[in-house]
Design a protein around this motif. Sequence first.
Motif, PDB file in Angstrom:
ATOM      1  N   GLY A 280      12.009  26.096  21.565  1.00 21.74           N
ATOM      2  CA  GLY A 280      11.874  24.701  21.975  1.00 21.74           C
ATOM      3  C   GLY A 280      13.163  23.749  21.178  1.00 21.74           C
ATOM      4  N   ASP A 281      13.797  24.213  20.535  1.00 20.01           N
ATOM      5  CA  ASP A 281      14.882  23.351  19.980  1.00 20.01           C
ATOM      6  C   ASP A 281      15.888  23.440  21.209  1.00 20.01           C
ATOM      7  OD1 ASP A 281      14.774  24.098  16.425  1.00 20.01           O
ATOM      8  OD2 ASP A 281      13.569  22.619  17.651  1.00 20.01           O
ATOM      9  N   CYS A 282      16.897  22.237  20.901  1.00 24.50           N
ATOM     10  CA  CYS A 282      17.908  22.072  21.774  1.00 24.50           C
ATOM     11  C   CYS A 282      19.228  22.813  21.746  1.00 24.50           C
ATOM     12  CB  CYS A 282      18.068  20.725  22.222  1.00 24.50           C
ATOM     13  SG  CYS A 282      16.593  19.760  22.350  1.00 24.50           S
ATOM     14  N   THR A 283      20.190  22.926  22.668  1.00 25.13           N
ATOM     15  CA  THR A 283      21.381  23.470  22.181  1.00 25.13           C
ATOM     16  C   THR A 283      22.263  22.349  22.052  1.00 25.13           C
ATOM     17  OG1 THR A 283      20.995  25.644  23.390  1.00 25.13           O
ATOM     18  CG2 THR A 283      23.081  25.063  23.228  1.00 25.13           C
ATOM     19  N   PRO A 284      22.993  22.217  21.291  1.00 25.16           N
ATOM     20  CA  PRO A 284      24.229  21.077  21.203  1.00 25.16           C
ATOM     21  C   PRO A 284      25.125  21.092  22.631  1.00 25.16           C
ATOM     22  CG  PRO A 284      24.253  22.107  19.138  1.00 25.16           C
ATOM     23  CD  PRO A 284      23.327  23.106  20.183  1.00 25.16           C
ATOM     24  N   GLY A 285      25.495  20.093  22.799  1.00 28.60           N
ATOM     25  CA  GLY A 285      26.454  19.953  24.147  1.00 28.60           C
ATOM     26  C   GLY A 285      27.650  20.254  23.793  1.00 28.60           C
ATOM     27  N   SER A 505      21.076  18.044  26.214  1.00 33.38           N
ATOM     28  CA  SER A 505      22.107  18.195  26.695  1.00 33.38           C
ATOM     29  C   SER A 505      22.443  18.365  28.151  1.00 33.38           C
ATOM     30  CB  SER A 505      23.157  19.069  26.063  1.00 33.38           C
ATOM     31  OG  SER A 505      22.817  20.418  25.884  1.00 33.38           O
ATOM     32  N   ASP A 506      20.992  18.872  28.671  1.00 35.61           N
ATOM     33  CA  ASP A 506      21.135  19.186  30.032  1.00 35.61           C
ATOM     34  C   ASP A 506      20.269  18.391  30.715  1.00 35.61           C
ATOM     35  OD1 ASP A 506      18.486  19.729  28.969  1.00 35.61           O
ATOM     36  OD2 ASP A 506      18.145  21.927  29.751  1.00 35.61           O
ATOM     37  N   ASN A 507      20.094  16.900  30.084  1.00 34.21           N
ATOM     38  CA  ASN A 507      19.419  15.745  30.742  1.00 34.21           C
ATOM     39  C   ASN A 507      18.040  16.085  30.883  1.00 34.21           C
ATOM     40  OD1 ASN A 507      21.705  14.371  30.620  1.00 34.21           O
ATOM     41  ND2 ASN A 507      22.179  14.428  32.675  1.00 34.21           N
ATOM     42  N   LYS A 508      17.511  16.936  29.900  1.00 34.52           N
ATOM     43  CA  LYS A 508      16.010  17.278  30.107  1.00 34.52           C
ATOM     44  C   LYS A 508      15.310  16.298  29.011  1.00 34.52           C
ATOM     45  CE  LYS A 508      15.995  20.509  33.274  1.00 34.52           C
ATOM     46  NZ  LYS A 508      15.484  20.261  34.544  1.00 34.52           N
ATOM     47  N   TYR A 509      14.093  15.613  29.235  1.00 37.88           N
ATOM     48  CA  TYR A 509      13.487  14.888  28.209  1.00 37.88           C
ATOM     49  C   TYR A 509      13.037  15.739  27.043  1.00 37.88           C
ATOM     50  CZ  TYR A 509      11.458  10.346  26.799  1.00 37.88           C
ATOM     51  OH  TYR A 509      11.201   9.298  26.133  1.00 37.88           O
ATOM     52  N   ILE A 522      14.797   4.146  29.180  1.00 38.57           N
ATOM     53  CA  ILE A 522      15.959   4.801  29.417  1.00 38.57           C
ATOM     54  C   ILE A 522      15.985   6.007  28.331  1.00 38.57           C
ATOM     55  CG2 ILE A 522      17.879   3.840  28.145  1.00 38.57           C
ATOM     56  CD1 ILE A 522      19.764   4.133  30.525  1.00 38.57           C
ATOM     57  N   GLY A 523      16.357   7.415  28.718  1.00 41.57           N
ATOM     58  CA  GLY A 523      16.829   8.335  27.798  1.00 41.57           C
ATOM     59  C   GLY A 523      18.273   8.374  27.335  1.00 41.57           C
ATOM     60  N   ALA A 524      18.423   8.920  26.091  1.00 43.55           N
ATOM     61  CA  ALA A 524      19.885   9.098  25.707  1.00 43.55           C
ATOM     62  C   ALA A 524      19.794  10.261  24.809  1.00 43.55           C
ATOM     63  CB  ALA A 524      20.218   7.802  24.849  1.00 43.55           C
ATOM     64  N   PRO A 525      21.021  10.823  24.540  1.00 35.39           N
ATOM     65  CA  PRO A 525      21.127  11.836  23.570  1.00 35.39           C
ATOM     66  C   PRO A 525      20.286  12.043  22.574  1.00 35.39           C
ATOM     67  CG  PRO A 525      23.354  11.536  24.879  1.00 35.39           C
ATOM     68  CD  PRO A 525      22.487  10.575  25.135  1.00 35.39           C
ATOM     69  N   GLY A 526      19.701  12.858  22.139  1.00 38.74           N
ATOM     70  CA  GLY A 526      18.541  12.752  20.957  1.00 38.74           C
ATOM     71  C   GLY A 526      18.293  14.198  20.436  1.00 38.74           C
ATOM     72  N   ILE A 576      22.876  -1.555  31.151  1.00 35.98           N
ATOM     73  CA  ILE A 576      22.645  -0.312  30.631  1.00 35.98           C
ATOM     74  C   ILE A 576      21.631   0.535  31.591  1.00 35.98           C
ATOM     75  CG2 ILE A 576      21.719   0.952  28.681  1.00 35.98           C
ATOM     76  CD1 ILE A 576      22.748  -1.428  26.907  1.00 35.98           C
ATOM     77  N   LEU A 577      20.702   0.119  31.946  1.00 32.46           N
ATOM     78  CA  LEU A 577      19.648   0.856  32.971  1.00 32.46           C
ATOM     79  C   LEU A 577      20.283   0.779  34.298  1.00 32.46           C
ATOM     80  CD1 LEU A 577      16.148  -1.040  31.901  1.00 32.46           C
ATOM     81  CD2 LEU A 577      17.228   0.958  31.079  1.00 32.46           C
ATOM     82  N   SER A 578      20.942   0.073  34.755  1.00 23.25           N
ATOM     83  CA  SER A 578      21.357   0.176  36.107  1.00 23.25           C
ATOM     84  C   SER A 578      22.624   1.080  36.211  1.00 23.25           C
ATOM     85  CB  SER A 578      21.452  -0.941  36.896  1.00 23.25           C
ATOM     86  OG  SER A 578      22.531  -1.888  36.203  1.00 23.25           O
ATOM     87  N   SER A 579      23.124   1.470  35.250  1.00 21.01           N
ATOM     88  CA  SER A 579      24.418   2.284  35.172  1.00 21.01           C
ATOM     89  C   SER A 579      24.027   3.863  34.781  1.00 21.01           C
ATOM     90  CB  SER A 579      25.507   1.671  34.371  1.00 21.01           C
ATOM     91  OG  SER A 579      25.148   1.658  33.125  1.00 21.01           O
ATOM     92  N   GLY A 580      22.846   4.268  34.243  1.00 22.44           N
ATOM     93  CA  GLY A 580      22.645   5.411  33.737  1.00 22.44           C
ATOM     94  C   GLY A 580      22.671   6.523  34.896  1.00 22.44           C
ATOM     95  N   ARG A 581      22.410   7.713  34.695  1.00 23.70           N
ATOM     96  CA  ARG A 581      22.477   8.962  35.673  1.00 23.70           C
ATOM     97  C   ARG A 581      21.207   9.512  35.796  1.00 23.70           C
ATOM     98  NH1 ARG A 581      27.653  12.586  34.308  1.00 23.70           N
ATOM     99  NH2 ARG A 581      27.606  13.141  36.363  1.00 23.70           N
ATOM    100  N   PHE A 582      20.700   9.537  37.006  1.00 24.62           N
ATOM    101  CA  PHE A 582      19.316  10.025  37.302  1.00 24.62           C
ATOM    102  C   PHE A 582      19.184  11.236  36.989  1.00 24.62           C
ATOM    103  CE2 PHE A 582      16.441  12.053  40.376  1.00 24.62           C
ATOM    104  CZ  PHE A 582      15.492  11.177  40.377  1.00 24.62           C
ATOM    105  N   SER A 583      17.971  11.316  36.419  1.00 20.44           N
ATOM    106  CA  SER A 583      17.354  12.876  36.243  1.00 20.44           C
ATOM    107  C   SER A 583      15.959  12.939  36.477  1.00 20.44           C
ATOM    108  CB  SER A 583      17.499  12.981  34.744  1.00 20.44           C
ATOM    109  OG  SER A 583      16.705  14.220  34.362  1.00 20.44           O
TER     110      SER A 583
END
Length: 719
Positions: A280-285, A505-509, A522-526, A576-583
């Motif tokens: 379940g851990d993420c891979t660094p981008g 890094s794959d824009n998954k929550y 919004i989501g951000a790299p975390g 910030i919200l209206s410039s994000g990338r849709f996922s």
Amino acid sequence: MIPAKANSDILKLIAEICGTANARRYYLPVFLSANAGNEDIRSGKTILTKDATLVFPACLYADEQLATAKASNTRIEWGKLTPTTARTLQDAMRKTEPSVAALPKSTKWIASASTTAALEDVSSTNWGGQLIGYEHLNKTIPKKLVQQGPAIVAGFDSGRILDPGASEQYKKLLKGSLATDATSLDSNLILNSAAFERIARVQDIRASNQTTDFSRLPTGSSVVTSDFAPGGYQLTLKEGTDVKAAAKEIFAALPPTASAVGQLSKFTPYFAEPLSGGAGDCTPGAAKKWPIDLDELKTVLEARKRIGKMPLTGRLLILDTGFPRGKVGTAPFNQNFFHPSPRDDDPLRERFLWTVARPPEYFNENSENASHGVGVLALALGGTQLLDEGWLWQHIDTQGGFIVDLMGYQRLPGNKLGVDANAVTRSLSGTGWGQADIVSVNLSLKFNIETMEEAPDFSGYFNEQQQVLFVIAAGNDGADVVGIIPAQWGGTSKRNVLTVGAVSSDNKYWTKSNKSQSFVDIGAPGCAVPTLSWNSTSQKFEPVVLSGTSFSAPLASFASNLLQEFTAGARRKARILSSGRFSSDLRKTTRSSRVLDIPVALATPFDVVRMGDGKMRLGRITWAPGRTLCNVPFVQGSFAQVQRTDTPDQFSVVRKIGPTNQGAVDFSDCTLASGQLSSIGFQEAVASDDGLRLGPAETLDIRNLESITFCDNCDLWQP
């Protein structure tokens, strides 16, 4: 105990005995509480109807003084004040304004570049900006106050509460003060005291200046305001007293908050989780693309530099675990990043670190999670790669240090750290900001409301600080944020609170990130985010890879801090919200269904097209009449963004709602009809000898694009 005659004005008495600064500040609730037994005061009267004996708790005499604040081409520099006098102001006007010379009785300051140049004032490094009730600046005040001119600053009496706004705040302040005794404290007193002071400062400004429109001041002109000059105060000690011992006892005995009004307690911090490599851990981008695409960021900032409109930074307050003492200036943390702390903050102070702890503490080196704040700070400065490359600072207008690093934790048993409740209260209320004009606040914690008699309501803090964007970590509980404070303050709840969840890094929550379609914005790299940690053994900052929403929030704070061209926190939130990338993975976890896109967020002068492969292009869209989208005319100013979704012909659309300065946006899906928006005119921005020019005209089909984000400050570039 001081006798007072009938018809005495209690506000005027406070000003005469303790100074005008105390009459409008935190001494006022102390006085009201001490005199709760007086019938006139209890009933809300400020003019006594009968003789009385009043209690004046000990005070240090302090007066408000006149000051000036300059207007730049983008804002009034409320945080950079210069002390002045009424005589100096009048002399400056007489030198440059014949009409004033002919009418010596006129006391109103005339804001112009010439009168400001004639001031010949010397700026004082001891002086800093004070908080102002911005929402009241364009409201009228009673004629009795208007007529006083700059002389209004020299006094304080009941005429002040003829102003309905001030009257309402005084009533709130009185109510809380009367409810305060040795066993119960009203946590709203800090808020109401600050609100009363802000309105009083607006009265000073409105009365002192001829102008009534503070949004259209000539560049280089000044506004007259008031300020409280900080500094040391002398106390007389008994003969034979050990001065050093007395100083030590006084310093250790200082109350948890300088306002001595009250505080909250019971908080849980959101700390980082190291990358363990388990399920379940993420891979660094990819390097240079995670957590920020640095090539795109550089493209945007170089374009803005070419047109002479580099992003203007504000000041970001980071409330976290602090920073190692004596290490400001150690690579990669340049000393110029940090805003100096007040001179009176600590006799043995760290010049660039902040604390409200007494005795002062800036870093608990041997405690668990001590370096969390270092990791947060690195991301609030753009991340480790950007810090290493070092080019950002040539592409932005910083106007001095822009990070206020506030130690917000205290040492607990078992080598643990716990949130300092006093630091949180002061950060939310603004009383912990000293002389810094904060525009963003970064928080990573939650209130344990199950241990409180009732959930705290900080609505007033946010309403009174519209210039600030509070950026809050959604939390790492893997739960809905409903009932989790302060994360629930985001979304549609508060206009100037941005709640940030974590993505990979794959824009998954991230599965451990708290979520909500209403309150997480919004989501951000975390997840698997590269940052820095302090190694106390090697005495060096070292790279680490960590996960947590507490690392998502500072990335959004970084963006907010470079968007100071929008003075309202709600406007920065909307951008910030209206410039994000849709996922699509964020549809059920966030309000916007978007991931933070810092390069596009900062590209406010340009229309930004992302091609089908994601490539970013800056330029201008050609708006054609007669088109519609979502059954609304497709015209400039109505839409902030259009993004393609995973469903054919379905697009995620961001619409602007209501007045632009309120920053309200709406997210919805639209299905395009056949041929709709299939021929959108576009010209890319290309470099030229004198900046940027428009390239050849192209025709774009929205179906072949990822997104179009429309310019939000279009006037900055007029090719």
